[in-house]
Motif scaffolding. Structure first.
Motif, mmCIF file in Angstrom:
data_model
loop_
_atom_site.group_PDB
_atom_site.id
_atom_site.type_symbol
_atom_site.label_atom_id
_atom_site.label_comp_id
_atom_site.label_asym_id
_atom_site.label_seq_id
_atom_site.Cartn_x
_atom_site.Cartn_y
_atom_site.Cartn_z
ATOM 1 N N ALA A 127 0.827 -1.213 0.000
ATOM 2 C CA ALA A 127 0.000 0.000 0.000
ATOM 3 C C ALA A 127 0.861 1.263 0.000
ATOM 4 O O ALA A 127 0.578 2.239 -0.712
ATOM 5 N N SER A 128 1.936 1.239 0.803
ATOM 6 C CA SER A 128 2.822 2.411 0.868
ATOM 7 C C SER A 128 3.609 2.579 -0.422
ATOM 8 O O SER A 128 3.743 3.701 -0.936
ATOM 9 N N TRP A 129 4.116 1.478 -0.966
ATOM 10 C CA TRP A 129 4.903 1.578 -2.189
ATOM 11 C C TRP A 129 4.023 1.947 -3.383
ATOM 12 O O TRP A 129 4.480 2.639 -4.294
ATOM 13 N N GLU A 130 2.775 1.505 -3.363
ATOM 14 C CA GLU A 130 1.866 1.853 -4.458
ATOM 15 C C GLU A 130 1.694 3.367 -4.549
ATOM 16 O O GLU A 130 1.594 3.924 -5.654
ATOM 17 N N LYS A 131 1.650 4.046 -3.413
ATOM 18 C CA LYS A 131 1.542 5.506 -3.424
ATOM 19 C C LYS A 131 2.735 6.135 -4.134
ATOM 20 O O LYS A 131 2.591 7.104 -4.880
ATOM 21 N N GLN A 132 3.934 5.574 -3.896
ATOM 22 C CA GLN A 132 5.128 6.082 -4.558
ATOM 23 C C GLN A 132 5.064 5.837 -6.060
ATOM 24 O O GLN A 132 5.463 6.696 -6.863
ATOM 25 N N CYS A 133 4.559 4.669 -6.425
ATOM 26 C CA CYS A 133 4.437 4.338 -7.848
ATOM 27 C C CYS A 133 3.467 5.288 -8.553
ATOM 28 O O CYS A 133 3.740 5.773 -9.659
ATOM 29 N N ILE A 134 2.335 5.562 -7.906
ATOM 30 C CA ILE A 134 1.337 6.455 -8.491
ATOM 31 C C ILE A 134 1.908 7.853 -8.685
ATOM 32 O O ILE A 134 1.664 8.503 -9.708
ATOM 33 N N LEU A 135 2.702 8.314 -7.722
ATOM 34 C CA LEU A 135 3.334 9.623 -7.841
ATOM 35 C C LEU A 135 4.264 9.687 -9.052
ATOM 36 O O LEU A 135 4.463 10.753 -9.644
ATOM 37 N N LYS A 136 4.818 8.536 -9.429
ATOM 38 C CA LYS A 136 5.715 8.469 -10.580
ATOM 39 C C LYS A 136 4.973 8.123 -11.862
ATOM 40 O O LYS A 136 5.585 7.939 -12.916
ATOM 41 N N GLY A 137 3.640 8.006 -11.758
ATOM 42 C CA GLY A 137 2.840 7.749 -12.938
ATOM 43 C C GLY A 137 2.813 6.306 -13.390
ATOM 44 O O GLY A 137 2.585 6.023 -14.576
ATOM 45 N N CYS A 138 3.034 5.383 -12.471
ATOM 46 C CA CYS A 138 3.003 3.967 -12.834
ATOM 47 C C CYS A 138 2.168 3.186 -11.827
ATOM 48 O O CYS A 138 1.735 3.722 -10.795
ATOM 49 N N LYS A 139 1.939 1.920 -12.126
ATOM 50 C CA LYS A 139 1.182 1.036 -11.247
ATOM 51 C C LYS A 139 2.119 0.371 -10.234
ATOM 52 O O LYS A 139 3.341 0.431 -10.381
ATOM 53 N N LEU A 140 1.521 -0.252 -9.231
ATOM 54 C CA LEU A 140 2.305 -1.019 -8.264
ATOM 55 C C LEU A 140 3.184 -2.020 -9.024
ATOM 56 O O LEU A 140 2.684 -2.803 -9.831
ATOM 57 N N ASN A 141 4.486 -1.982 -8.774
ATOM 58 C CA ASN A 141 5.410 -2.794 -9.574
ATOM 59 C C ASN A 141 6.168 -3.853 -8.784
ATOM 60 O O ASN A 141 7.135 -4.433 -9.277
ATOM 61 N N ARG A 142 5.729 -4.102 -7.561
ATOM 62 C CA ARG A 142 6.317 -5.159 -6.735
ATOM 63 C C ARG A 142 5.233 -5.748 -5.850
ATOM 64 O O ARG A 142 4.270 -5.058 -5.496
#
Length: 240
Positions: A127-142
């Motif tokens: 959940a926390s990493w997904e927020k970082q991914c969204i900020l970078k314009g991508c989907k959860l990648n792990r």
């Protein structure tokens, strides 16, 4: 020349950031001051596919002679999902082979497995990493369960070659504890996470380097009447 023994930290961003304030690498360096040089060879974003080519350029046979311990800390990028992050993704079987290739190289230059410490990737908080991914314009990648597969492979390689291992993925989740406190963004370490890594790594490292002498005499033992002879008489003492 006065030669300091070397402890080399080789890994990805979790190693590169290890010398930041409250980092696990800086804590180790502080404990080993006047005994070893702790070298940070962390490469943010890198995986084992690239690392196996870089390692021979970082550690030559000459440097290996003075290396007393070395950590290999990769996997957090290798375990990326191929569909979402093909640049960093390394298939599990290749990741395993890459770790073995690096150990074989180290053995070839004289760094035996008893000097090697493998470190598994820490758990991932999706959940926390997904927020970082969204900020970078991508989907959860792990995914955490896939990270666990890479951690298991890392542990198995260590066991196969007789190297030490710090299994962060399991240790941080032991007893169903809240491992999110160890992560700053779901992937990288928080201050608590850095402290955790250092606390698990130091006992292993201490066994390898704990008996090394204090380099150059304790200041109060220097003979002012004959300092040059005293400084280079191999006199050592543990500083209080």
């Amino acid at each position: 020349m006065i030669s300091w023994p070397l402890v080399i930290l080789f890994g990805d961003s979790i190693t590169q950031f290890a010398f930041e304030a409250n980092g696990w690498g800086s804590a180790l360096s502080s404990k080993l001051v006047r005994k070893c040089d702790v070298l940070n060879r962390g490469l943010s974003g890198y995986n084992t596919r690239w690392a196996k080519y870089i390692l021979p350029k970082l550690i030559t046979s000459a440097q290996a002679e003075n290396t007393v311990a070395l950590t290999i800390f990769f996997g957090a990028n290798d375990c990326s999902l191929q569909d979402e992050n093909p640049q960093q993704h390394v298939p599990l079987e290749e990741y395993t082979d890459n770790l073995k290739t690096m150990i074989h190289y180290l053995k070839s230059v004289g760094i035996t497995p008893d000097k090697i410490i493998l470190i598994t990737p820490p758990p991932l908080h999706e959940a926390s990493w997904e927020k970082q991914c969204i900020l970078k314009g991508c989907k959860l990648n792990r995914h955490n369960n896939i990270t666990g597969e890479y951690a298991k492979a890392c542990t198995q390689v260590a066991q196969e070659y007789g190297a030490d291992v710090v299994d962060l993925w399991n240790l941080m989740q032991e007893g169903s504890q809240d491992y999110t406190v160890y992560l700053s963004d779901g992937l990288h370490l928080s201050d608590e996470g850095n402290q955790f890594v250092e606390s698990k790594l130091w006992p292993i490292l201490e066994e390898k380097v704990g008996t090394l002498p204090f380099i150059l005499p304790y200041w109060n033992d220097v003979d002012n009447e004959n300092p040059e002879s005293c400084l280079f008489s191999n006199t050592t003492k543990t500083e209080d």
